[in-house]
Design a protein around this motif. Structure first.
Motif, PDB file in Angstrom:
ATOM      1  N   THR A 394       7.836  10.579   2.313  1.00 24.35           N
ATOM      2  CA  THR A 394       6.656  11.168   1.679  1.00 24.35           C
ATOM      3  C   THR A 394       5.522  11.202   2.681  1.00 24.35           C
ATOM      4  OG1 THR A 394       5.515   9.179   0.889  1.00 24.35           O
ATOM      5  CG2 THR A 394       7.398   9.926  -0.396  1.00 24.35           C
ATOM      6  N   ILE A 395       4.458  11.864   2.296  1.00 20.47           N
ATOM      7  CA  ILE A 395       3.280  11.925   3.147  1.00 20.47           C
ATOM      8  C   ILE A 395       2.635  10.547   3.285  1.00 20.47           C
ATOM      9  CG2 ILE A 395       1.694  12.453   1.262  1.00 20.47           C
ATOM     10  CD1 ILE A 395       1.577  13.864   4.853  1.00 20.47           C
ATOM     11  N   LEU A 396       2.936   9.603   2.361  1.00 20.06           N
ATOM     12  CA  LEU A 396       2.376   8.255   2.393  1.00 20.06           C
ATOM     13  C   LEU A 396       3.284   7.236   3.069  1.00 20.06           C
ATOM     14  CD1 LEU A 396       0.869   8.136  -1.212  1.00 20.06           C
ATOM     15  CD2 LEU A 396      -0.393   8.269   0.931  1.00 20.06           C
ATOM     16  N   THR A 397       4.433   7.679   3.585  1.00 17.88           N
ATOM     17  CA  THR A 397       5.350   6.753   4.257  1.00 17.88           C
ATOM     18  C   THR A 397       4.651   6.054   5.437  1.00 17.88           C
ATOM     19  OG1 THR A 397       7.289   8.052   3.656  1.00 17.88           O
ATOM     20  CG2 THR A 397       7.512   6.576   5.529  1.00 17.88           C
ATOM     21  N   GLY A 398       4.793   4.742   5.520  1.00 21.42           N
ATOM     22  CA  GLY A 398       4.186   3.971   6.611  1.00 21.42           C
ATOM     23  C   GLY A 398       2.773   3.527   6.340  1.00 21.42           C
ATOM     24  N   VAL A 399       2.217   3.895   5.188  1.00 19.89           N
ATOM     25  CA  VAL A 399       0.862   3.475   4.833  1.00 19.89           C
ATOM     26  C   VAL A 399       0.930   2.113   4.141  1.00 19.89           C
ATOM     27  CG1 VAL A 399      -1.176   4.002   3.449  1.00 19.89           C
ATOM     28  CG2 VAL A 399       0.055   5.840   4.619  1.00 19.89           C
ATOM     29  N   ARG A 400       0.169   1.143   4.635  1.00 17.62           N
ATOM     30  CA  ARG A 400       0.124  -0.194   4.048  1.00 17.62           C
ATOM     31  C   ARG A 400      -1.063  -0.272   3.085  1.00 17.62           C
ATOM     32  NH1 ARG A 400      -0.201  -3.023   8.350  1.00 17.62           N
ATOM     33  NH2 ARG A 400      -2.372  -3.690   8.262  1.00 17.62           N
ATOM     34  N   VAL A 401      -0.802  -0.703   1.867  1.00 18.43           N
ATOM     35  CA  VAL A 401      -1.833  -0.730   0.829  1.00 18.43           C
ATOM     36  C   VAL A 401      -1.875  -2.105   0.165  1.00 18.43           C
ATOM     37  CG1 VAL A 401      -1.748   1.747   0.352  1.00 18.43           C
ATOM     38  CG2 VAL A 401      -0.187   0.203  -0.846  1.00 18.43           C
ATOM     39  N   ALA A 402      -2.989  -2.383  -0.522  1.00 20.65           N
ATOM     40  CA  ALA A 402      -3.148  -3.664  -1.217  1.00 20.65           C
ATOM     41  C   ALA A 402      -4.016  -3.462  -2.445  1.00 20.65           C
ATOM     42  CB  ALA A 402      -3.770  -4.708  -0.301  1.00 20.65           C
ATOM     43  N   ASN A 403      -3.814  -4.321  -3.439  1.00 19.69           N
ATOM     44  CA  ASN A 403      -4.671  -4.319  -4.629  1.00 19.69           C
ATOM     45  C   ASN A 403      -6.033  -4.908  -4.278  1.00 19.69           C
ATOM     46  OD1 ASN A 403      -2.775  -3.300  -6.528  1.00 19.69           O
ATOM     47  ND2 ASN A 403      -1.812  -5.321  -6.659  1.00 19.69           N
ATOM     48  N   LEU A 404      -7.086  -4.205  -4.636  1.00 22.84           N
ATOM     49  CA  LEU A 404      -8.425  -4.735  -4.423  1.00 22.84           C
ATOM     50  C   LEU A 404      -8.754  -5.790  -5.470  1.00 22.84           C
ATOM     51  CD1 LEU A 404     -10.447  -1.531  -3.479  1.00 22.84           C
ATOM     52  CD2 LEU A 404     -10.335  -3.648  -2.149  1.00 22.84           C
ATOM     53  N   SER A 405      -9.513  -6.767  -5.036  1.00 23.87           N
ATOM     54  CA  SER A 405     -10.000  -7.828  -5.916  1.00 23.87           C
ATOM     55  C   SER A 405     -11.368  -8.246  -5.384  1.00 23.87           C
ATOM     56  CB  SER A 405      -9.046  -9.024  -5.901  1.00 23.87           C
ATOM     57  OG  SER A 405      -9.022  -9.620  -4.613  1.00 23.87           O
ATOM     58  N   PRO A 406     -12.138  -9.000  -6.150  1.00 25.51           N
ATOM     59  CA  PRO A 406     -13.418  -9.473  -5.620  1.00 25.51           C
ATOM     60  C   PRO A 406     -13.284 -10.213  -4.290  1.00 25.51           C
ATOM     61  CG  PRO A 406     -13.355  -9.785  -7.987  1.00 25.51           C
ATOM     62  CD  PRO A 406     -11.987  -9.318  -7.585  1.00 25.51           C
ATOM     63  N   ARG A 407     -12.207 -11.010  -4.140  1.00 24.30           N
ATOM     64  CA  ARG A 407     -12.054 -11.761  -2.882  1.00 24.30           C
ATOM     65  C   ARG A 407     -11.714 -10.837  -1.724  1.00 24.30           C
ATOM     66  NH1 ARG A 407      -9.077 -17.424  -2.720  1.00 24.30           N
ATOM     67  NH2 ARG A 407     -10.992 -17.781  -3.881  1.00 24.30           N
ATOM     68  N   THR A 459       3.376   3.015  -5.449  1.00 24.51           N
ATOM     69  CA  THR A 459       4.708   3.178  -4.836  1.00 24.51           C
ATOM     70  C   THR A 459       5.620   4.018  -5.727  1.00 24.51           C
ATOM     71  OG1 THR A 459       5.387   1.062  -5.801  1.00 24.51           O
ATOM     72  CG2 THR A 459       4.533   1.016  -3.550  1.00 24.51           C
ATOM     73  N   GLU A 460       5.462   3.890  -7.031  1.00 24.68           N
ATOM     74  CA  GLU A 460       6.263   4.704  -7.937  1.00 24.68           C
ATOM     75  C   GLU A 460       5.841   6.174  -7.874  1.00 24.68           C
ATOM     76  OE1 GLU A 460       5.699   2.897 -11.707  1.00 24.68           O
ATOM     77  OE2 GLU A 460       7.014   1.165 -11.305  1.00 24.68           O
ATOM     78  N   LEU A 461       4.531   6.423  -7.801  1.00 27.06           N
ATOM     79  CA  LEU A 461       4.055   7.800  -7.716  1.00 27.06           C
ATOM     80  C   LEU A 461       4.429   8.424  -6.377  1.00 27.06           C
ATOM     81  CD1 LEU A 461       0.491   7.411  -9.302  1.00 27.06           C
ATOM     82  CD2 LEU A 461       2.502   8.493 -10.332  1.00 27.06           C
ATOM     83  N   ALA A 462       4.401   7.625  -5.309  1.00 29.74           N
ATOM     84  CA  ALA A 462       4.717   8.159  -3.982  1.00 29.74           C
ATOM     85  C   ALA A 462       6.163   8.608  -3.883  1.00 29.74           C
ATOM     86  CB  ALA A 462       4.425   7.101  -2.915  1.00 29.74           C
ATOM     87  N   ALA A 463       7.047   8.003  -4.682  1.00 24.70           N
ATOM     88  CA  ALA A 463       8.468   8.380  -4.634  1.00 24.70           C
ATOM     89  C   ALA A 463       8.693   9.808  -5.102  1.00 24.70           C
ATOM     90  CB  ALA A 463       9.285   7.412  -5.480  1.00 24.70           C
ATOM     91  N   ASP A 464       7.729  10.363  -5.828  1.00 24.79           N
ATOM     92  CA  ASP A 464       7.874  11.728  -6.341  1.00 24.79           C
ATOM     93  C   ASP A 464       7.112  12.755  -5.514  1.00 24.79           C
ATOM     94  OD1 ASP A 464       9.397  10.737  -8.456  1.00 24.79           O
ATOM     95  OD2 ASP A 464       7.615  10.379  -9.700  1.00 24.79           O
ATOM     96  N   THR A 465       6.719  12.373  -4.280  1.00 27.43           N
ATOM     97  CA  THR A 465       5.903  13.283  -3.462  1.00 27.43           C
ATOM     98  C   THR A 465       6.639  13.741  -2.208  1.00 27.43           C
ATOM     99  OG1 THR A 465       4.887  11.417  -2.306  1.00 27.43           O
ATOM    100  CG2 THR A 465       3.765  12.220  -4.290  1.00 27.43           C
ATOM    101  N   GLU A 466       7.972  13.782  -2.260  1.00 20.08           N
ATOM    102  CA  GLU A 466       8.720  14.173  -1.062  1.00 20.08           C
ATOM    103  C   GLU A 466       8.502  15.633  -0.725  1.00 20.08           C
ATOM    104  OE1 GLU A 466      13.334  14.291   0.587  1.00 20.08           O
ATOM    105  OE2 GLU A 466      12.807  13.064  -1.144  1.00 20.08           O
ATOM    106  N   GLN A 467       8.421  16.497  -1.711  1.00 22.39           N
ATOM    107  CA  GLN A 467       8.272  17.925  -1.456  1.00 22.39           C
ATOM    108  C   GLN A 467       6.829  18.395  -1.606  1.00 22.39           C
ATOM    109  OE1 GLN A 467      10.726  19.893  -0.318  1.00 22.39           O
ATOM    110  NE2 GLN A 467      12.001  18.037  -0.278  1.00 22.39           N
ATOM    111  N   GLU A 468       6.074  17.756  -2.471  1.00 16.11           N
ATOM    112  CA  GLU A 468       4.714  18.217  -2.735  1.00 16.11           C
ATOM    113  C   GLU A 468       3.865  17.036  -3.195  1.00 16.11           C
ATOM    114  OE1 GLU A 468       2.545  21.838  -5.238  1.00 16.11           O
ATOM    115  OE2 GLU A 468       4.661  21.354  -5.532  1.00 16.11           O
ATOM    116  N   ALA A 469       2.608  17.019  -2.745  1.00 15.99           N
ATOM    117  CA  ALA A 469       1.737  15.901  -3.103  1.00 15.99           C
ATOM    118  C   ALA A 469       0.281  16.354  -3.118  1.00 15.99           C
ATOM    119  CB  ALA A 469       1.911  14.740  -2.131  1.00 15.99           C
ATOM    120  N   GLU A 470      -0.482  15.755  -4.035  1.00 15.02           N
ATOM    121  CA  GLU A 470      -1.938  15.924  -4.076  1.00 15.02           C
ATOM    122  C   GLU A 470      -2.532  14.523  -4.159  1.00 15.02           C
ATOM    123  OE1 GLU A 470      -3.813  18.830  -6.800  1.00 15.02           O
ATOM    124  OE2 GLU A 470      -4.969  17.091  -7.501  1.00 15.02           O
TER     125      GLU A 470
END
Length: 494
Positions: A394-407, A459-470
């Motif tokens: 996907t267009i997001l492959t290799g992107v490292r993400v994290a849940n934001l929190s106050p800390r 990660t679940e949404l990114a799995a459906d963006t192989e051909q098209e993504a917004e």
């Protein structure tokens, strides 16, 4: 006849000598009388007043010498060295084939520091010793010590050094209260400008709430016109009571020299930094309120005659702000009777207090003034950050993400939202690194029209963006949307 002439000459000489003596005695008496008259009319000052700087603001300034003599032994010079590499072409063939030698070079940095612990603890700026492999500290009495970096906070641009005194106590500077500093107060800056050695300059406090100068994430500084130059970083800004009111950090200059605009980290932030160092981790008090500055239009809409304070946009459930009764739409105009100018000053006025410390907020609600008390706590890591690298094609492959929190938001710095999913890194060669797409620090808000609330959902949404993504994301408050369609169509708009 000749005898008569000789006698007359001798008589004249005798009379002249006598007159000269009389004239000399007369003049001496006159001068002495005049000197006595001048002594009577000239004001005399006690010796103590001639050498001591008055402690009151109404006192007449006579000399900084006693103040400097007391404080300067606790201000040190800091020298640091780090290894770097530079690319040097060895020959035409090396240039042609791209073969470059990388000889090591030593990069040196100089600055200043303030001894805050008699056992060898020294505060300086983080940028003075960042990535340093060797640190040398020189005292005003020419003693030198090797120092080690024991704690740092890049967001505050502060670092704590430790030297081995072998049991010999070092002179220290007492910490003052920067909240008591006022515009016009006389201050003395002590440091090591340009490496020439310890230098003392004087001036006044020009501003006490200077924000937005781009020095650190906690942008709240004392501004002074005392001459501060390169090398003064980490040095002491001292009040006339001999106490530390700030750590000199930066200057506003286009030439590299002092233009009379210098900035110092308030000592109350230094005190909070030392508390974090004692705990071994960065601790920032948390209020739990998202605010924005009150503009002229906002002030008019809520019935204020002029802009003042910050308006609350959102309150985190269960936060100190929520427990204190602060609500959306409230206008916070003061904290502990100190005026709140903008969100940065609110962050400072709460962030410079200790954990489990109560703060009194003056709030305007429905045109009425109220007093609310919040007890500050450490920012919680709720939800857990769950840092993940997105995989697949996907267009997001290799992107490292994290849940934001106050800390996590506190760790990342000012302006970071406390909820959502944030990009914490991008792998080399990832699709996002090859096109003008998301960057580290961006917050991903929507994918294919669906709001993103967690890493797992993304990660679940990114799995459906192989051909098209917004993908919609925000970057420093600016929102952009990028469209991707396999195999090569890519377009972004803000």
């Amino acid at each position: 006849m000749r005898l008569k002439t000789v006698l007359l000459v001798l008589l004249g000489l005798l009379i002249g000598a006598t007159g000269a003596v009389l004239l000399r005695d007369h003049l001496s008496g006159a001068f002495a009388q005049q000197a006595e008259l001048l002594a009577e009319t000239e004001p005399s000052l006690p010796e103590a007043d001639r050498r001591l700087v008055p402690g009151s603001r109404e006192g007449v300034l006579l000399s900084y010498a006693p103040l400097v003599q007391e404080v300067s032994p606790a201000v040190v010079n800091v020298y640091s060295a780090r290894r770097g590499q530079r690319r040097v072409a060895q020959s035409f063939f090396d240039q042609f084939f791209g073969r470059m030698q990388r000889p090591e070079r030593t990069e040196q940095s100089l600055g200043s520091g303030v001894i805050v612990g008699g056992d060898g603890l020294i505060v300086t700026n983080n940028h003075v010793v960042e990535n340093a492999e060797q640190i040398l500290v020189a005292l005003s009495d020419r003693r030198e010590f090797s120092a080690e970096l024991v704690f740092s906070d890049p967001q505050l641009d502060l670092a704590l050094l430790k030297v081995d005194t072998r049991g010999t106590p070092l002179p220290t500077v007492p910490l003052g209260d920067s909240d008591q500093v006022e515009v016009g107060d006389i201050v003395v800056a002590i440091g090591n400008p340009f490496g020439v050695g310890q230098t003392v300059t004087s001036g006044i406090i020009s501003a006490v709430a200077r924000t937005g100068v781009g020095i650190s994430d906690y942008q709240f500084f004392l501004q002074t016109d005392a001459a501060i130059n390169p090398g003064n970083s980490g040095g002491a800004l001292i009040g006339l009571d001999g106490q530390l009111v700030g750590v000199n950090t930066a200057i506003y200059s286009r030439s590299g020299g002092s233009n009379g605009i210098g900035f110092a980290i308030p000592v109350n932030m230094v005190r909070q930094f030392l508390s974090s160092a004692a705990a071994g981790r960065v601790i920032r008090p948390w209020l739990g309120a998202d605010t924005q500055a009150v503009t002229r239009d906002i002030a008019r809409s809520i019935g204020l005659d002029r802009p003042a304070g910050v308006i609350v946009r959102q309150v985190t459930p269960g936060s100190p702000a929520d427990n204190a009764g602060l609500g959306q739409g409230d206008v916070v105009i003061a904290v502990n009777e100190e005026p709140v100018l903008d969100p940065n000053s609110l962050r400072y006025l709460t962030g410079s207090r200790g954990i489990d410390t109560p703060v009194e907020m003056t709030v305007l609600r429905d045109g009425e003034r109220r007093s609310l008390t919040a007890r500050l706590i450490e920012p919680p890591e709720t939800p857990p950050r769950n840092e993940t690298i997105i995989s697949g094609r996907t267009i997001l492959t290799g992107v490292r993400v994290a849940n934001l929190s106050p800390r996590l938001a506190s760790e990342l710095g000012g302006g970071t939202p406390e909820r959502g999913v944030i990009v914490t890194g991008i792998a080399r060669g990832a699709p996002a690194s090859r096109v003008n797409f998301v960057r580290t620090g961006d917050v991903i808000e929507r994918v294919n029209g669906q709001d993103v609330t967690s890493v797992r959902q993304l990660t679940e949404l990114a799995a459906d963006t192989e051909q098209e993504a917004e993908v919609t994301f925000s970057r420093r408050g600016q929102v952009a949307t990028c469209y991707f369609q396999a195999p090569s169509f890519f377009r972004c708009q803000s």
